[in-house]
Design an enzyme around this catalytic site. Structure first.
Site, mmCIF file in Angstrom:
data_model
loop_
_atom_site.group_PDB
_atom_site.id
_atom_site.type_symbol
_atom_site.label_atom_id
_atom_site.label_comp_id
_atom_site.label_asym_id
_atom_site.label_seq_id
_atom_site.Cartn_x
_atom_site.Cartn_y
_atom_site.Cartn_z
ATOM 1 N N ARG A 193 9.485 -1.846 10.797
ATOM 2 C CA ARG A 193 9.854 -3.135 9.822
ATOM 3 C C ARG A 193 10.130 -4.263 10.600
ATOM 4 N NH1 ARG A 193 14.276 -0.455 6.622
ATOM 5 N NH2 ARG A 193 13.466 1.218 5.385
ATOM 6 N N ARG A 202 12.701 -8.858 6.152
ATOM 7 C CA ARG A 202 13.648 -9.913 5.565
ATOM 8 C C ARG A 202 14.812 -10.407 6.440
ATOM 9 N NH1 ARG A 202 15.461 -6.627 0.411
ATOM 10 N NH2 ARG A 202 15.097 -4.809 1.695
ATOM 11 N N ARG A 261 7.615 -14.796 1.655
ATOM 12 C CA ARG A 261 7.536 -14.101 0.655
ATOM 13 C C ARG A 261 7.742 -14.910 -0.540
ATOM 14 N NH1 ARG A 261 10.397 -8.502 -0.622
ATOM 15 N NH2 ARG A 261 10.431 -8.573 -2.913
ATOM 16 N N ASP A 285 2.628 -1.374 2.669
ATOM 17 C CA ASP A 285 3.572 -0.334 2.244
ATOM 18 C C ASP A 285 3.049 0.885 2.233
ATOM 19 O OD1 ASP A 285 5.183 0.923 -0.145
ATOM 20 O OD2 ASP A 285 6.378 -0.460 0.825
ATOM 21 N N TYR A 340 7.933 10.195 -3.977
ATOM 22 C CA TYR A 340 7.961 8.857 -4.942
ATOM 23 C C TYR A 340 6.880 9.107 -6.085
ATOM 24 C CZ TYR A 340 10.141 6.149 -1.192
ATOM 25 O OH TYR A 340 11.030 5.863 -0.413
#
Length: 357
Positions: free
Chosen positions: A27, A31, A40, A77, A153
């Site tokens: 990552r 962020r 973003r 992702d 998921y």
């Protein structure tokens, strides 16, 4: 294919000697960087970033423009693959990913088919775009989720604390779970091969949730399908070896089994002792990791101390790629990442010089 000017990562993954320990971060585009947050906001949403090659390229390169990292990793992702299967992926602010149509009944599971690769063209376009923008600075890493992690998921419909739906299926109708995993394995193999065709120079399989399984279940429902993927991947492209990294979070007890898949490197989370890991797998595979991401929340001095400890635990022998034991937190101060990169490069050179490596 031209080899990167800085090919330290590729050599380390193949257990070849390097002047220092290469470093990249899970990552690393994210962020914690203000420039990422700005991109973003401009793009409109996380998936808009992923689906636009220009934005994906921009954010992939942002950490490389800040820090002298030794690799780029595709900005995407793991859930792009089940999204392409039509399960209705969305990201709610503050809630993470969720699927509108989770796999809960036999008819839906039996109807599941491998992801059409044309629905993932936006990922492959991003790979090509990033490779051009990198201009052979450093290697580009492609990735996918593991079949089991994707299934978590797809069946739970979102992140889970207890995995009750997938475990309920596993222990009541293992045949149905195997069908999902077979579809996922075929999809992931094709997906990673397309990333390689479009320019990924190494690939990684993230088995984020394999560690929630028992040993017997892990080997049957997770590892067996990752083994199939490794066997089905293009291991050379345009005359160059394409290393494959497997990472099971919480899977330190299965390192020997993972090394037996034929992969080139294993990712370690921060709970694994590096010396014990090396003793278990020997020189068969490289090891990647494994600093606790939480250590980046401390002082610069604490970051430096912990980075040196990790390097010394792995030692100066070939076959170590420095990374965190999982993804970097959004709350990480960027200046601590700068400290980490500088210390890893400097201290690993010092260790090699002292050892005559």
């Amino acid at each position: 294919m031209t080899r990167p000017v800085n090919d330290t990562l590729l050599r380390a993954l193949m257990r070849e000697p390097t002047d220092y320990t290469p470093l990249w971060l899970m990552r690393q585009a994210g962020r914690y960087l203000p420039e990422y947050r700005a991109s973003r906001a401009t793009a409109g949403s996380f998936m808009d970033l992923c689906r636009n090659a220009a934005f994906a390229t921009e954010v992939t390169l942002q950490p490389l423009d800040r820090f002298p990292l030794d690799a780029a990793i595709l900005f995407s992702d793991i859930l792009t693959v089940p999204d392409a299967m039509g399960l209705g992926l969305s990201f709610a602010e503050g809630e993470g990913p969720r699927f509108a149509r989770p796999l809960r009944d036999e008819a839906a599971i039996r109807a599941l088919e491998a992801a059409p690769m044309e629905k993932l063209d936006y990922v492959f376009n991003a790979v090509s775009s990033i490779r051009r923008a990198l201009d052979n600075r450093v290697p580009l890493i492609g990735f996918s989720g593991s079949p089991f992690t994707l299934a978590c998921y797809m069946i739970e419909g979102r992140g889970s604390d207890d995995f009750r739906h997938i475990k309920g299926l596993m222990y009541s109708r293992p045949d149905l779970l195997h069908h999902i995993l077979d579809v996922n394995a075929r999809s992931v193999t094709a997906y990673l091969n397309q990333q390689i065709e479009h320019g990924a120079q190494a690939v990684m399989v993230f088995d984020t949730w394999g560690g929630v399984l028992s040993g017997t279940a892990y080997r049957e429902f997770s590892l067996a399908y990752m083994r199939r993927i490794v066997a089905g991947l293009k291991r050379e492209h345009e005359g160059q070896r394409v290393p494959v990294v497997l990472f099971t979070k919480g899977g330190g007890q299965w390192l020997v089994d993972m090394a037996d898949t034929g992969c080139d490197a294993l990712g370690l989370d921060w709970t694994v002792d590096p010396a014990q890991a090396r003793a278990l797998v020997g020189s068969r595979v490289s090891l990647q990791g494994n600093m606790d991401p939480g250590s980046l929340m401390g002082s610069a001095e604490g970051v430096a101390t912990e980075a040196q400890r990790v390097l010394e635990a792995f030692g100066p022998a070939p076959g170590h790629v420095f990374n965190l034991g999982h993804g970097i937190s959004q709350h990480t101060p960027p200046e601590n990442v700068a400290t980490l990169v500088e210390v890893v490069h400097r201290h690993s050179r010092k260790l090699r010089e002292a050892a005559g490596a």
